[in-house]
Design an enzyme around this catalytic site. Structure first.
Site, PDB file in Angstrom:
ATOM      1  N   ALA A   1      10.904  -5.893  29.051  1.00  0.00           N
ATOM      2  CA  ALA A   1       9.774  -6.672  29.566  1.00  0.00           C
ATOM      3  C   ALA A   1       9.097  -5.986  30.750  1.00  0.00           C
ATOM      4  O   ALA A   1       7.896  -6.166  30.971  1.00  0.00           O
ATOM      5  CB  ALA A   1      10.263  -8.059  29.978  1.00  0.00           C
TER       6      ALA A   1
ATOM      7  N   GLU B   1      -0.296 -22.874  24.650  1.00  0.00           N
ATOM      8  CA  GLU B   1      -0.486 -22.596  23.227  1.00  0.00           C
ATOM      9  C   GLU B   1       0.435 -23.509  22.402  1.00  0.00           C
ATOM     10  O   GLU B   1       0.022 -24.077  21.384  1.00  0.00           O
ATOM     11  CB  GLU B   1      -0.179 -21.127  22.917  1.00  0.00           C
TER      12      GLU B   1
ATOM     13  N   GLN C   1       3.033 -35.613  -2.498  1.00  0.00           N
ATOM     14  CA  GLN C   1       3.844 -36.328  -3.499  1.00  0.00           C
ATOM     15  C   GLN C   1       3.183 -37.659  -3.879  1.00  0.00           C
ATOM     16  O   GLN C   1       3.080 -38.007  -5.054  1.00  0.00           O
ATOM     17  CB  GLN C   1       5.251 -36.566  -2.924  1.00  0.00           C
TER      18      GLN C   1
ATOM     19  N   GLY D   1      -0.718 -35.465  -8.952  1.00  0.00           N
ATOM     20  CA  GLY D   1      -1.438 -34.253  -9.363  1.00  0.00           C
ATOM     21  C   GLY D   1      -2.646 -33.983  -8.486  1.00  0.00           C
ATOM     22  O   GLY D   1      -3.008 -32.836  -8.225  1.00  0.00           O
TER      23      GLY D   1
END
Ligand SMILES: Cc1cc2nc3c(=O)[nH]c(=O)nc-3n(C[C@H](O)[C@H](O)[C@H](O)COP(=O)(O)OP(=O)(O)OC[C@H]3O[C@@H](n4cnc5c(N)ncnc54)[C@H](O)[C@@H]3O)c2cc1C
Length: 385
Positions: A184, A247, A341, A345
């Site tokens: 680092a 973030e 689900q 379809g």
């Protein structure tokens, strides 16, 4: 539809309501009618940056002298709740890539550099990206390899970055580079201008986030002025780490928003469609699925509210933010899976919000710190390793 959740406590005054209304109109008029086509096309119009900036969406949390506004975290939550209604994580990732690319400029740029680039970015005229991840690995940031050798008033960059959001279009790329020894303590941050000779970019195709610009960047003797360094030489690691709290909070807020969209779509569908002589919600298994989704959403929302308030008060609850980011991504995964689900379809068909969100789940579990890496970070921070 799941009952509209009341505005979170600090966000229910007139100022927040007006801000929410502004974002809502922007989403309804400028995003929702086009977002499916943008995803299929693999990009969205560059003008959208300017429009979002005009509404003040880009400046949240940035210094006012460069076009920013303060008190940003709850405004950010309101904005994300509204923006996620468009069900496109890819749009959010690219449109707001400055929220990861620009904070290191604020933290480490010279006064001259900040005055030159930040108003352009926050005004939506220039695009900012962050390039940390490399083909050799992204989780182990301290071991990044891209090399920047000093040559007088320039650094000479050689190496590659990958999976970079806004990588093709960015005008300013905040690059993590190795200027010193291993680990680092050898990492610097450099602002690379998009038109620098020696920089080449290649677009990447993805499972989801189709309208987001994602690229591999290659640096071949790319010269960057020393004046574009952000922070001390070999001292940029803390600057990159600072980025992560917000973030991760933002990714959690997005995951929560997308989970809500899945619940609404599934709830509407289950209320209207009939199978075996009754509405889908008439089947106990289906309505219990909806309650299981709502339960996770409510829990995620409570964690977001708590941690946002703590961050606003100046705390830095790193382990809890790691837990929240993981929990929110799991909520999104559970809700996307359950919604598809319940939709049957139809849930597999393009044009359904849940279908797109289902394809986008995994990036929420990997980007901004993979689930396992964040779990380990939380364990270390809590003194268990
Ligand atoms: C669409 C997209 C956009 C992105 N945008 C950006 C961007 O703008 N800028 C940028 O710099 N990066 C970006 N990334 C990169 C992202 O941050 C990395 O993918 C992430 O940090 C993981 O790094 P990696 O992919 O190299 O996986 P690796 O580090 O190779 O890890 C692979 C897997 O191994 C496991 N793993 C790793 N370490 C550990 C450990 N210590 N313990 C247990 N398991 C472990 C995890 O399951 C992890 O998912 C983006 C990625 C995607 C997919």
């Amino acid at each position: 539809m799941y009952p509209t959740l009341p505005p979170l406590a600090p966000c229910n005054n007139e100022e927040y309501r007006a801000f929410r209304e502004t974002v809502r109109r922007f989403v309804d008029k400028e995003i929702l009618p086009h977002v499916d086509a943008w995803d299929e096309a693999g990009e969205f119009p560059r003008e959208l940056y300017g429009h979002a900036a005009e509404l003040g969406l880009f400046g949240l949390g940035f210094p006012e002298e460069y076009g920013g506004t303060s008190g940003h975290l709850f405004h950010g939550l309101v904005m994300i709740e509204e923006m996620t209604r468009a069900a496109s994580g890819g749009l959010l990732a690219s449109l707001f890539s400055h929220t990861i690319g620009a904070p290191p400029i604020v933290a480490g740029g010279s006064a001259e550099l900040k005055a030159r680039v930040l108003p352009e970015i926050l005004g939506g005229r220039k695009i900012s990206a962050l390039a940390v991840t490399e083909p050799s690995g992204g989780s182990d940031v301290a071991n990044l390899r891209l090399r920047a050798e000093r040559d007088g008033d320039y650094y000479i960059l050689n190496g590659s970055k990958t999976f970079i959001t806004s990588g093709m279009r960015a005008d300013y790329i905040t690059v993590a580079a190795r200027t010193g020894g291993a680990g680092a303590g050898g990492v610097s941050a450099l602002l690379v201008e998009g038109n620098s000779p020696g920089l080449t970019r290649t677009p990447l195709k993805k499972m989801g986030w189709w309208c987001s610009d994602t690229a591999q960047l290659h640096f071949d003797n790319c010269r960057v002025p020393v004046a574009n360094r952000l922070g001390p030489e070999n001292g940029a690691f803390p600057i990159f780490m600072l980025n992560f709290n917000q973030e991760r909070l933002a990714l959690a807020m997005q995951a929560y928003g997308f989970a809500r969209v899945c619940l609404d779509e599934a709830s509407d569908w289950a209320s209207g469609r009939t199978a075996f002589g009754k509405r889908l919600v008439g089947h106990q298994v289906v309505r219990h699925k909806l309650v299981a989704m709502a339960t996770r959403i409510e829990a995620t929302r409570a964690m977001i509210l708590d941690l946002t308030a703590r961050l606003e008060q100046g705390e830095s609850p790193i382990p809890q933010i790691c837990m929240l980011k993981n929990f929110a991504a799991q909520t999104m995964q559970f809700c996307a899976d359950s919604a598809v689900q319940i939709l049957g379809g139809m849930g597999f068909m393009r044009g359904m919000k849940s279908e797109r969100i289902y394809r986008e789940v995994k990036v929420n579990m990997i980007g901004g710190g993979a689930e396992e890496v964040l779990t380990e970070l939380a364990a270390r921070q809590l003194g268990w390793a």
